[in-house]
Design an enzyme around this catalytic site. Structure first.
Site, mmCIF file in Angstrom:
data_model
loop_
_atom_site.group_PDB
_atom_site.id
_atom_site.type_symbol
_atom_site.label_atom_id
_atom_site.label_comp_id
_atom_site.label_asym_id
_atom_site.label_seq_id
_atom_site.Cartn_x
_atom_site.Cartn_y
_atom_site.Cartn_z
ATOM 1 C CG HIS A 1 -5.346 3.707 0.239
ATOM 2 N ND1 HIS A 1 -5.001 2.477 -0.064
ATOM 3 C CD2 HIS A 1 -6.792 3.774 -0.369
ATOM 4 C CE1 HIS A 1 -5.994 1.966 -0.762
ATOM 5 N NE2 HIS A 1 -6.942 2.568 -0.907
ATOM 6 C CB SER B 1 -9.228 0.700 -0.928
ATOM 7 O OG SER B 1 -8.657 0.826 -1.825
ATOM 8 C CG ASP C 1 -2.344 0.582 1.078
ATOM 9 O OD1 ASP C 1 -2.352 1.760 0.633
ATOM 10 O OD2 ASP C 1 -3.309 -0.208 1.076
#
Length: 772
Positions: free
Chosen positions: A212, A548, A147
């Site tokens: 994220h 996600s 990520d």
């Protein structure tokens, strides 16, 4: 809807836009100009010949240009990434032992309460949420996450009461100017970053500058943090699904995207480091249609699974159109996204105190009484704007004099506009607030800062239009966001969630499963001013949506299963999750899509994730190494290439003489996809199940949900096991009375006894049938 991948600040939306441009421009530029970074994939690392050939290539071509080597791969597979000319790439592609040579692609990200919702959705009684952690002394699972990095100071990553790092762990904690070895602990046990050739040096760190990776990591394995919220919204205890699991972060994404060469390097390292589960919330855009041997995720995942590592990937955010699902290789677990039973409500109050329910996160300081003039965007258009652009409140479409001091009603009538851009236009022209009409995004709360903005659907909008058209001086206000718990119906499929069928083959159903991915609260970077409210410190948590967010929910459950059953293979764990999924919502009806229509397996896969039934599945479908080798044969690879790719080719293995795509249906997958159905024929596939119920002797009876016009016969109808670990095979024969199959149809079969229900969805398609 294509083009929307995760939902948070305007900065992040711009970041997404740049990612899309980056993928298209960089990949196409590489194809046009030929020069750039190429990935040279040379198959299994277990072959000494493969490793030798790779080293010879590197020594020969890069003896005087070592700086052109970007990455070398040697643990799970063999190859390298390097700067090459088009001619060099063509020459290397012809070398013995080279499987594929392709331009380095640039992939995109697919962006407390969700675990409570999953608890109440299951029929199996449990005492706490998330599922009870494995008892002390059991297998200590390690989750690897590819990520944007991690924010180690977040309370979600404290290691209080955690035991020593597992002795089998071989990873490292890479240091950088803003990331020390002390930033790792017993929770974050590994941290690596990868240098992409065109990255700025400020990103040479595992620290997360986007948010994220911090969000996905804490969703999967974050420690419990009480009183977490996004400025009071979605408040509660933020906790990961597998809070005792360890985290290893592999930073492969930066603001410029996620380089394929870095993704492969991370897979290679993770295999050597000793992770148990890998989680990726990223992928190629659906329009790319990348082949398996040029897809870094498919390649890396194949070798990870060969090493006993389950790989969980997000399905993509290009829904609701069919055929948009990505990360669909059969050795990957592919996750769609659904809503949860929490609504972030921001209502509209009209004159006469009529309340219209809306959705959105904002912190506007306006009157709660309807005192602000209300105007339709069409009536506020600027002189040089079209009526249609004013209806959607596009940039520059509104007249400041007509908008100032008013609430503006905007519409997404053409399906290509977003509330955030309409809100920005209204705000820039001096408006008080924005009401945005959009049926698809109505159930997905986005954040709009301090400017009052809410999203309503067309049915709700009809009441507002009626009021505006019948009132001389219409007025309204937009109320602050409130959190509504136990919202019904839930789950429903998120509009953005990518849908099946797979572009690779309809004989493998994708996605595999759906999980919470809408308005998920989780940890964030500690210094992100783009999501901050004026005068307040940056929030330590954020509420965002996307597949996600769904993937790490499944990753967490997989981690728990691995802890309880450490000897189980990746396919057994996947089977346990798929065959115990639920198909109903909290209104006791079937799960629906964003339109209210009943969801199909192309929307949800096997159904919604169950956090507890999956721990005790009764039976599992094990997809063996030979199954995957046969898949490669059916898909069109020759035996020579397959032997180069895989380390698990039996000595006498050969591809079946009649290898063809339709035979992929025979792969021992937990779902059943029958493609190329010609009508007026019988088509039979076999499946093998393994008894893992723990009771030794067990008897299962089958029940079948048969699509109209078809007959599905299961032989035998009873499975009688005499011991744990025993395998039994059954056949499924499909036939139809009507020769035509105009659209794909769906059914299911369930093996059950008094203790377990083991369900497999069935999809039947022809060469000409449509998906809806």
């Amino acid at each position: 809807m294509k083009g929307l991948f995760f939902f948070f600040s305007p900065f992040s939306l711009m970041f997404l836009y740049l990612l899309c441009i980056s993928f298209t421009a960089e990949t196409e530029a590489g194809l046009r100009n030929g020069d750039g970074v190429y990935i040279v994939y040379m198959g299994s690392a277990s072959s000494a010949a493969n490793a030798y050939r790779a080293q010879i290539l590197i020594n020969t071509m890069f003896k005087r240009r070592a700086n052109d080597i970007v990455h070398t791969y040697k643990h799970g597979f063999t190859g390298f990434a390097a700067r090459l000319s088009a001619e060099e790439a063509k020459v290397i592609a012809k070398k013995t032992g080279v499987v594929s040579v392709f331009p380095d692609p640039n992939y995109q990200l697919h962006t407390t309460h969700s675990w409570d919702f999953l608890k109440y959705q299951t029929a199996v009684k449990i005492d706490s949420s998330p599922p009870s952690s494995p008892e002390a002394g059991s297998y200590d699972s390690i989750i690897g996450i590819l990520d944007t990095g991690i924010w180690p100071e977040s309370e979600s990553f404290n290691d209080k009461d955690m035991g020593p790092i597992p002795s089998r762990w071989k990873g490292t904690c890479m240091e950088a100017k803003d990331f020390n070895s002390s930033n790792c602990n017993r929770k974050i046990i590994g941290a690596r970053f990868y240098k992409s050739p065109d990255d700025d040096s400020e990103y040479f760190t595992t620290r997360d500058v986007i948010g994220h990776g911090t969000h996905t990591s804490s969703t999967a394995a974050g420690s419990a943090v009480e009183n977490a919220s996004y400025y009071g919204v979605a408040s509660g205890t933020a906790k990961g699904g597998s809070p005792n699991a360890r985290i290893a972060m592999y930073k492969v994404c930066n603001p410029g995207g996620c380089a394929g060469s870095s993704i492969l390097a991370a897979f290679d390292d993770a295999i050597a480091d000793g992770v148990d589960v890998l989680s990726l919330s990223l992928g190629a855009p659906s329009y790319a249609h990348i082949e398996l041997n040029t897809d870094p995720i498919a390649i890396g995942a194949f070798h990870a699974v060969e090493q006993g590592i389950l790989v969980v990937c997000s399905a993509g955010n290009d829904g609701p159109n069919g055929g948009t699902v990505v990360n669909t290789a059969p050795w990957i677990m592919t996750v769609a996204a659904n809503t949860i039973d929490r609504d972030l409500e921001s209502d509209v109050v009209l004159g006469g105190s009529k309340v219209i329910k809306g959705e959105g996160i904002h912190f506007g300081n306006v009157s709660k009484s309807p005192v602000y003039p209300l105007i339709h965007g069409k009536s506020a258009k600027s002189a040089d704007a079209s009526e249609s652009s004013a209806r959607t409140c596009d940039y520059g479409s509104l007249d400041q004099e007509k908008v100032k001091g008013k609430i503006v009603l905007c519409e997404n009538f053409d399906g290509s506009s977003y509330a955030s851009s309409a809100s920005d236009e209204v705000k820039s022209k001096g408006g008080i607030g924005c009401i945005f009409v959009d049926d698809r995004t109505r159930a997905v709360a986005s954040a709009y800062g301090t400017f009052p903005t809410t999203v309503i659907d067309s049915k709700e909008a009809a009441e507002i239009f009626s009021y505006v058209n019948s009132t001389k001086d219409p007025v309204a206000t937009i109320l602050p966001t409130v959190t509504v718990e136990k919202f019904t119906p839930a789950p429903s499929v998120a509009y953005f969630s990518s849908r099946g069928p797979s572009s690779i083959t309809r004989s493998i159903l994708k996605p595999d499963i759906t999980a919470p991915g809408v308005a998920i609260l989780a940890a964030w970077t500690g210094k992100d001013t783009s999501i901050s409210l004026e005068g307040k410190p940056p929030s330590q948590f954020n509420v965002i949506s996307g597949t996600s967010m769904a993937a790490p929910h499944v990753t967490a459950v997989a981690s728990l299963i691995k802890s309880l059953h450490p000897t189980w293979s990746p396919s057994a764990i996947r089977s346990a999750i798929m065959t115990t999924a639920t198909q109903t919502n909290n209104d006791k009806g079937l799960i629906t899509t964003e339109t209210g229509a009943t969801a199909t397996p192309y929307d949800t896969g096997s159904g919604e994730l169950s956090t507890t039934a999956s721990m005790q599945p009764g039976l599992v479908y094990e997809t063996t190494a030979v199954d995957y080798l046969n898949f490669l044969c059916y898909y069109g690879y020759n035996i020579s290439t397959i032997k180069t790719i895989s380390k698990s080719v039996p000595e006498n293995f050969t591809c079946p003489e009649d290898s063809k795509l339709d035979l992929i249906s025979t792969v021992n997958y937990p779902s059943i996809g029958i493609s190329g159905y010609k009508g007026n024929e019988n088509k039979t596939v076999s499946r093998t199940v393994t008894n893992v119920g723990g009771d030794g002797v067990a008897v299962y009876m089958v029940s079948v949900e048969t699509p109209p016009g078809f007959s599905i016969q299961v032989t035998p109808e009873k499975l009688q096991f005499t011991k744990d670990g025993e395998k039994l095979t059954y056949q499924v024969t499909v036939s139809a009375g009507d020769g035509s199959l105009k659209k794909d149809v769906f059914g299911a079969l369930t093996w059950s006894n008094a203790k377990y229900k083991v369900r497999s969805p069935i999809v039947i398609s022809s060469e000409t049938s449509t998906t809806n």
